[in-house]
Design an enzyme around this catalytic site. Structure first.
Site: not given
Length: 155
Positions: A64-67, A102
């Site tokens: 779940i990469p997110h920034g 996300l």
């Protein structure tokens, strides 16, 4: 917050030919730029900067990469199912084939955390993960991701 609120059908991808995390991030950033109107470079920087703090690979082939993006209107999700798992420095050292990226507006702490929690809960559901891995149709992937979780607990 429901995934249907933040995951458009056109944000669901079946990715082929990915061989490394950076390539996947670049591809996701291009698609996210198309969806949000924000520069690809800003999106790529946000997710790679977060990844440098520690891998977003949760284990069991899931990441779940997110920034956070300045000026983004709301939380946005993209899903990618990879045809071949890639190395992701996951906590269990297993390669990743299911990815939900996300993006949240800067300052959207509660909404960002709700989205992360919702996605993590969904992807801990074995029946959901099994269905995601079986299908190659992006429309069906979207349907699986946006169905109520009760659908899988009742089975």
């Amino acid at each position: 917050m429901e995934l249907a609120d933040i995951l458009a059908e056109r944000a669901v991808l079946f990715c082929t030919g990915m061989t490394e995390k950076r390539q996947l991030f670049e591809d996701l950033a291009v698609r996210a730029a198309e969806l949000t109107g924000h520069p690809r470079a800003d999106i790529l920087n946000a997710i790679t900067s977060r990844e440098e703090l520690g891998s977003t690979g949760l284990g069991n082939g899931i990441a779940i990469p997110h920034g956070k993006i300045v000026g983004l209107k709301g939380v946005t999700a993209l899903f990618a199912r990879l045809d071949q798992p890639i190395e992701f420095d996951s906590v269990d050292d297993q390669p990743v084939d299911l990815v939900i990226m996300l993006l949240a507006p800067t300052g959207a702490g509660a909404d960002h955390l709700k989205a992360l929690s919702r996605v993590a809960r969904l992807l801990r559901t074995e029946a959901v993960v099994e269905e995601l891995r079986k299908t190659q149709d992006p429309a069906r992937l979207h349907a699986i991701l946006t169905e109520p979780l009760a659908t899988y607990y009742a089975a």
